[in-house]
Scaffold this motif. Structure first.
Motif, PDB file in Angstrom:
ATOM      1  N   ALA A 114       0.871  -1.188   0.000  1.00 43.38           N
ATOM      2  CA  ALA A 114       0.000   0.000   0.000  1.00 43.38           C
ATOM      3  C   ALA A 114       0.903   1.233   0.000  1.00 43.38           C
ATOM      4  N   PRO A 115       0.602   2.220  -0.855  1.00 40.26           N
ATOM      5  CA  PRO A 115       1.520   3.357  -0.965  1.00 40.26           C
ATOM      6  C   PRO A 115       1.532   4.225   0.292  1.00 40.26           C
ATOM      7  N   SER A 116       2.576   5.021   0.365  1.00 39.28           N
ATOM      8  CA  SER A 116       2.676   6.018   1.425  1.00 39.28           C
ATOM      9  C   SER A 116       1.580   7.072   1.222  1.00 39.28           C
ATOM     10  N   GLY A 124     -12.426   3.401  -3.846  1.00 44.22           N
ATOM     11  CA  GLY A 124     -11.328   2.443  -3.899  1.00 44.22           C
ATOM     12  C   GLY A 124     -10.761   2.320  -5.303  1.00 44.22           C
ATOM     13  N   ARG A 125      -9.964   1.324  -5.502  1.00 41.11           N
ATOM     14  CA  ARG A 125      -9.338   1.052  -6.806  1.00 41.11           C
ATOM     15  C   ARG A 125      -9.687  -0.368  -7.183  1.00 41.11           C
ATOM     16  N   ALA A 126     -10.797  -0.531  -7.897  1.00 35.99           N
ATOM     17  CA  ALA A 126     -11.293  -1.867  -8.237  1.00 35.99           C
ATOM     18  C   ALA A 126     -10.166  -2.711  -8.825  1.00 35.99           C
ATOM     19  N   THR A 130      10.888   0.658 -20.540  1.00 37.71           N
ATOM     20  CA  THR A 130      12.281   0.687 -20.083  1.00 37.71           C
ATOM     21  C   THR A 130      12.392   1.137 -18.630  1.00 37.71           C
ATOM     22  N   HIS A 131      11.665   2.180 -18.258  1.00 35.85           N
ATOM     23  CA  HIS A 131      11.942   2.837 -16.963  1.00 35.85           C
ATOM     24  C   HIS A 131      10.900   2.596 -15.882  1.00 35.85           C
ATOM     25  N   CYS A 132       9.697   2.223 -16.219  1.00 34.95           N
ATOM     26  CA  CYS A 132       8.611   2.254 -15.227  1.00 34.95           C
ATOM     27  C   CYS A 132       7.970   0.886 -14.973  1.00 34.95           C
ATOM     28  N   CYS A 138       8.388  -1.634 -11.940  1.00 37.00           N
ATOM     29  CA  CYS A 138       7.703  -1.370 -10.663  1.00 37.00           C
ATOM     30  C   CYS A 138       6.189  -1.252 -10.825  1.00 37.00           C
ATOM     31  N   HIS A 139       5.744  -0.561 -11.879  1.00 35.38           N
ATOM     32  CA  HIS A 139       4.310  -0.253 -11.980  1.00 35.38           C
ATOM     33  C   HIS A 139       3.506  -1.288 -12.751  1.00 35.38           C
ATOM     34  N   GLY A 140       4.193  -2.262 -13.364  1.00 37.82           N
ATOM     35  CA  GLY A 140       3.463  -3.321 -14.053  1.00 37.82           C
ATOM     36  C   GLY A 140       2.963  -2.889 -15.420  1.00 37.82           C
ATOM     37  N   MET A 146      -9.839   3.618 -12.102  1.00 31.63           N
ATOM     38  CA  MET A 146     -10.307   4.554 -11.086  1.00 31.63           C
ATOM     39  C   MET A 146      -9.200   5.528 -10.699  1.00 31.63           C
ATOM     40  N   PHE A 147      -7.967   5.061 -10.732  1.00 33.13           N
ATOM     41  CA  PHE A 147      -6.850   5.985 -10.495  1.00 33.13           C
ATOM     42  C   PHE A 147      -6.819   7.027 -11.604  1.00 33.13           C
ATOM     43  N   LEU A 148      -6.863   6.566 -12.863  1.00 28.36           N
ATOM     44  CA  LEU A 148      -6.733   7.514 -13.978  1.00 28.36           C
ATOM     45  C   LEU A 148      -7.937   8.441 -14.087  1.00 28.36           C
ATOM     46  N   VAL A 205       3.552  15.817 -11.969  1.00 28.97           N
ATOM     47  CA  VAL A 205       4.226  16.201 -10.721  1.00 28.97           C
ATOM     48  C   VAL A 205       4.865  14.977 -10.068  1.00 28.97           C
ATOM     49  N   ALA A 206       4.132  13.858 -10.071  1.00 26.56           N
ATOM     50  CA  ALA A 206       4.682  12.642  -9.441  1.00 26.56           C
ATOM     51  C   ALA A 206       5.951  12.197 -10.164  1.00 26.56           C
ATOM     52  N   VAL A 207       5.939  12.259 -11.500  1.00 24.41           N
ATOM     53  CA  VAL A 207       7.099  11.790 -12.266  1.00 24.41           C
ATOM     54  C   VAL A 207       8.268  12.767 -12.076  1.00 24.41           C
ATOM     55  N   GLY A 219      11.252   9.344   0.120  1.00 25.04           N
ATOM     56  CA  GLY A 219      11.049   8.342   1.168  1.00 25.04           C
ATOM     57  C   GLY A 219      10.517   7.027   0.634  1.00 25.04           C
ATOM     58  N   THR A 220      10.262   6.929  -0.676  1.00 32.06           N
ATOM     59  CA  THR A 220       9.763   5.699  -1.287  1.00 32.06           C
ATOM     60  C   THR A 220      10.666   5.362  -2.487  1.00 32.06           C
ATOM     61  N   PRO A 221      10.488   4.200  -3.103  1.00 34.53           N
ATOM     62  CA  PRO A 221      11.331   3.868  -4.263  1.00 34.53           C
ATOM     63  C   PRO A 221      11.055   4.748  -5.489  1.00 34.53           C
ATOM     64  N   MET A 222      10.049   5.590  -5.460  1.00 34.36           N
ATOM     65  CA  MET A 222       9.721   6.436  -6.617  1.00 34.36           C
ATOM     66  C   MET A 222      10.657   7.639  -6.642  1.00 34.36           C
ATOM     67  N   ALA A 227      12.735  10.968  -8.327  1.00 35.99           N
ATOM     68  CA  ALA A 227      12.387  12.119  -9.160  1.00 35.99           C
ATOM     69  C   ALA A 227      13.022  11.903 -10.531  1.00 35.99           C
ATOM     70  N   TRP A 228      12.230  12.016 -11.599  1.00 43.40           N
ATOM     71  CA  TRP A 228      12.744  11.740 -12.941  1.00 43.40           C
ATOM     72  C   TRP A 228      13.233  13.001 -13.639  1.00 43.40           C
ATOM     73  N   GLN A 229      13.025  14.140 -13.000  1.00 40.03           N
ATOM     74  CA  GLN A 229      13.535  15.380 -13.574  1.00 40.03           C
ATOM     75  C   GLN A 229      15.053  15.275 -13.687  1.00 40.03           C
ATOM     76  N   LYS A 250      16.608  13.071 -15.308  1.00 42.33           N
ATOM     77  CA  LYS A 250      16.933  11.728 -15.831  1.00 42.33           C
ATOM     78  C   LYS A 250      16.202  11.508 -17.141  1.00 42.33           C
ATOM     79  N   LEU A 251      15.015  12.054 -17.251  1.00 41.42           N
ATOM     80  CA  LEU A 251      14.285  12.073 -18.519  1.00 41.42           C
ATOM     81  C   LEU A 251      14.154  13.546 -18.918  1.00 41.42           C
ATOM     82  N   SER A 252      14.136  13.814 -20.223  1.00 44.59           N
ATOM     83  CA  SER A 252      13.955  15.203 -20.663  1.00 44.59           C
ATOM     84  C   SER A 252      12.490  15.602 -20.445  1.00 44.59           C
TER      85      SER A 252
HETATM   86  C1  HEC Z   1      11.801   1.497  -8.397  1.00 45.15           C
HETATM   87  C2  HEC Z   1      10.392   1.413  -8.643  1.00 45.15           C
HETATM   88  C3  HEC Z   1       9.729   2.512  -9.448  1.00 45.15           C
HETATM   89  C4  HEC Z   1      10.043   2.946 -10.701  1.00 45.15           C
HETATM   90  C5  HEC Z   1      11.168   2.470 -11.598  1.00 45.15           C
HETATM   91  C6  HEC Z   1       9.056   3.955 -11.034  1.00 45.15           C
HETATM   92  N1  HEC Z   1       8.183   4.123 -10.002  1.00 45.15           N
HETATM   93 FE1  HEC Z   1       6.595   5.373  -9.971  1.00 45.15          FE
HETATM   94  N2  HEC Z   1       6.205   4.843  -8.060  1.00 45.15           N
HETATM   95  C7  HEC Z   1       6.855   3.852  -7.375  1.00 45.15           C
HETATM   96  C8  HEC Z   1       6.267   3.744  -6.073  1.00 45.15           C
HETATM   97  C9  HEC Z   1       6.667   2.752  -4.995  1.00 45.15           C
HETATM   98  C10 HEC Z   1       5.237   4.718  -5.996  1.00 45.15           C
HETATM   99  C11 HEC Z   1       4.334   5.021  -4.798  1.00 45.15           C
HETATM  100  C12 HEC Z   1       5.108   5.873  -3.864  1.00 45.15           C
HETATM  101  C13 HEC Z   1       4.400   6.140  -2.555  1.00 45.15           C
HETATM  102  O1  HEC Z   1       4.325   5.225  -1.724  1.00 45.15           O
HETATM  103  O2  HEC Z   1       3.923   7.259  -2.380  1.00 45.15           O
HETATM  104  C14 HEC Z   1       5.235   5.396  -7.266  1.00 45.15           C
HETATM  105  C15 HEC Z   1       4.360   6.419  -7.587  1.00 45.15           C
HETATM  106  C16 HEC Z   1       4.175   6.894  -8.864  1.00 45.15           C
HETATM  107  C17 HEC Z   1       3.120   7.787  -9.278  1.00 45.15           C
HETATM  108  C18 HEC Z   1       2.060   8.369  -8.356  1.00 45.15           C
HETATM  109  C19 HEC Z   1       0.943   7.388  -8.157  1.00 45.15           C
HETATM  110  C20 HEC Z   1      -0.084   7.815  -7.145  1.00 45.15           C
HETATM  111  O3  HEC Z   1      -0.959   7.013  -6.869  1.00 45.15           O
HETATM  112  O4  HEC Z   1      -0.006   8.896  -6.597  1.00 45.15           O
HETATM  113  C21 HEC Z   1       3.250   7.982 -10.619  1.00 45.15           C
HETATM  114  C22 HEC Z   1       2.367   8.809 -11.511  1.00 45.15           C
HETATM  115  C23 HEC Z   1       4.416   7.218 -11.054  1.00 45.15           C
HETATM  116  N3  HEC Z   1       4.955   6.579  -9.949  1.00 45.15           N
HETATM  117  C24 HEC Z   1       4.883   7.160 -12.347  1.00 45.15           C
HETATM  118  C25 HEC Z   1       6.076   6.547 -12.720  1.00 45.15           C
HETATM  119  C26 HEC Z   1       6.620   6.597 -14.045  1.00 45.15           C
HETATM  120  C27 HEC Z   1       5.966   7.256 -15.229  1.00 45.15           C
HETATM  121  C28 HEC Z   1       7.801   5.913 -14.003  1.00 45.15           C
HETATM  122  C29 HEC Z   1       8.807   5.740 -15.118  1.00 45.15           C
HETATM  123  C30 HEC Z   1       9.359   6.940 -15.641  1.00 45.15           C
HETATM  124  C31 HEC Z   1       7.965   5.411 -12.648  1.00 45.15           C
HETATM  125  N4  HEC Z   1       6.901   5.821 -11.897  1.00 45.15           N
HETATM  126  C32 HEC Z   1       9.015   4.640 -12.230  1.00 45.15           C
HETATM  127  C33 HEC Z   1       7.893   3.077  -7.816  1.00 45.15           C
HETATM  128  C34 HEC Z   1       8.547   3.256  -9.027  1.00 45.15           C
END
Ligand code: HEC
Ligand code: HEC
Length: 369
Positions: free
Chosen positions: A55-57, A79-81, A136-138, A141-143, A158-160, A170-172, A178-181, A183-185, A187-189
């Protein structure tokens, strides 16, 4: 005579005054207590996430800065069916009243003001290019579009439906500290980030119909499945877990047992194991109906073990001799094609990987420091 009349009059005045007075203050629902009862088992004591089920933070600063009130309300109510996140709103089976959902929204915010809803600013990126970048990049983790990874399933309709392109962007760009996510700024253009946002948006599908809340009184289904059947013989892993293969075989052979769906009612209404009864982990009154006569009792959730674990502990405390948890959980049962009953128009399940990677969140710095 006069005295009586005056008395009557003052009684009438009193009634009028009472009628005009503001309604007696009803205690506002306690967000912290609601959170502890319904949410903490997955999202963690300090909202840090990853207590169960990946479950996310709910406490990362970038999440708090972009999750608007409607975004949080929709997540909690509907919820997220197809994921472990059930709908908790009264309209989908309960238990939460709108005021309770709002108390939870306040609690998730930790007393901070609600951020404004971001202007949606739709991405004009290239979906095909974004798809390649995503793979390649996402994806690790995100399936995929249909399979959840270890992180939030971004393809969930439901998320989208509640996350705008601005929210995704903003998330990207900033990640979730504090989580594995990350910042892609940088790293990606900027263009690549637009492409990946456009690709994620292209995964949106119609939102499945809300499951219909049960009529009151709810139709009763027999508690014991196959009352005339022979008892099943389960070999429990760690003295607690019966495998999907064993329970499915017992189901097919019409063995006598009780199957308990430990998830919130909306999940049960959406889809459940055929013949299972609903006893949500936060309201166990239904256990009073379960015979304590040696009949096997199997509890399940998707977690796979948090919600069903609470039911198991309660049954064992009450002295039920033959109890177990469905080891791999409901999604594995459903995706392997074992019998389920589903409400009309429900989406298929985005099964999580069999063994989600464990993840311990880094402690977040206190915002007051
Ligand atoms: C190493 C694993 C990992 C990779 C690689 C990764 N993410 Fe994530 N991402 C996460 C996790 C874990 C979260 C949830 C973080 C939290 O607990 O708040 C997240 C959250 C997000 C969210 C916010 C979702 C929400 O419900 O708020 C978005 C959008 C997102 N990621 C997009 C991307 C995209 C696009 C990429 C590729 C460029 C990417 N992520 C790569 C692990 C990853
Ligand atoms: C069985 C575990 C579980 C329980 C219980 C649970 N959640 Fe969740 N929650 C999740 C998961 C998992 C997700 C992410 C959905 C996914 O898999 O893509 C989620 C997502 C969310 C989100 C959206 C976060 C985001 O980044 O998009 C919010 C808000 C939320 N939950 C709040 C709550 C609240 C409030 C409660 C209690 C009423 C609660 N949850 C109970 C597992 C749970």
């Amino acid at each position: 005579m006069m005295a009586v009349a005056r008395l009557l009059l003052s009684a009438a005045v009193a009634v009028v005054v009472l009628g005009a007075a503001p309604p007696r203050a009803v205690a506002a629902p306690d967000g912290r207590a609601l959170y502890a009862k319904y949410c903490q088992l997955c999202h963690g004591a300090a909202l840090e996430g990853y207590a169960a089920d990946n479950a996310p933070s709910l406490s990362s600063p970038t999440f708090r800065a972009s999750a608007s009130t409607p975004f949080l309300q929709i997540a909690i109510e509907r919820g997220r069916a197809g994921t472990a996140m059930a709908g908790f709103g009264k309209s989908v089976g309960g238990p939460l009243e709108p005021a309770e959902v709002d108390a939870l929204v306040d609690f998730v915010r930790g007393g901070r003001a609600a951020p404004p809803v971001l202007p949606p600013k739709a991405s004009k990126g290239d979906v095909a290019r974004g798809g390649r970048l995503y793979a390649t990049h996402c994806e690790s983790c995100h399936g995929t579009a249909t399979q959840r990874g270890n992180a939030v399933h971004l393809a969930n309709p439901m998320f989208l439906a509640s996350a705008s392109d601005a929210y995704l962007r903003v998330a990207v760009v900033e990640g979730r500290p504090g989580t594995p996510m990350e910042a892609w700024q940088g790293k990606l253009s900027t263009g690549e980030i637009e492409d990946v946002v456009a690709y994620v948006r292209s995964l949106a599908r119609p939102v499945p119909a809300a499951p219909v809340a049960p009529p009151t009184p709810a139709p009763t289904i027999p508690v014991v499945l196959n009352p005339q059947g022979a008892p099943p013989a389960f070999t429990l892993r760690l003295g607690r877990y019966a495998s999907v293969a064993e329970v499915a075989a017992a189901w097919a052979e019409k063995r006598r047992m009780v199957i308990i769906d430990a998830r919130p009612t909306s999940d049960y209404l959406r889809m459940h194991i055929t013949g299972a009864i609903s006893v949500p982990y936060f309201d166990m009154r239904g256990l009073d109906e379960v015979p304590n006569d040696g009949t096997w009792v199997i509890a399940y959730c998707v977690c796979p073990h948090e919600e069903s674990g609470r039911i198991l502990e309660e049954l064992r405390t009450r002295g039920y001799p033959n109890t177990a948890i469905l080891d791999e959980g409901f999604f594995v049962w459903a995706t392997q094609g074992h019998p389920v009953e589903a409400a009309d128009g429900q989406m298929p399940i985005a099964a999580p990987p069999a063994k989600p990677a464990a993840f311990t969140p880094a402690p977040l710095a206190s915002p007051r420091r």
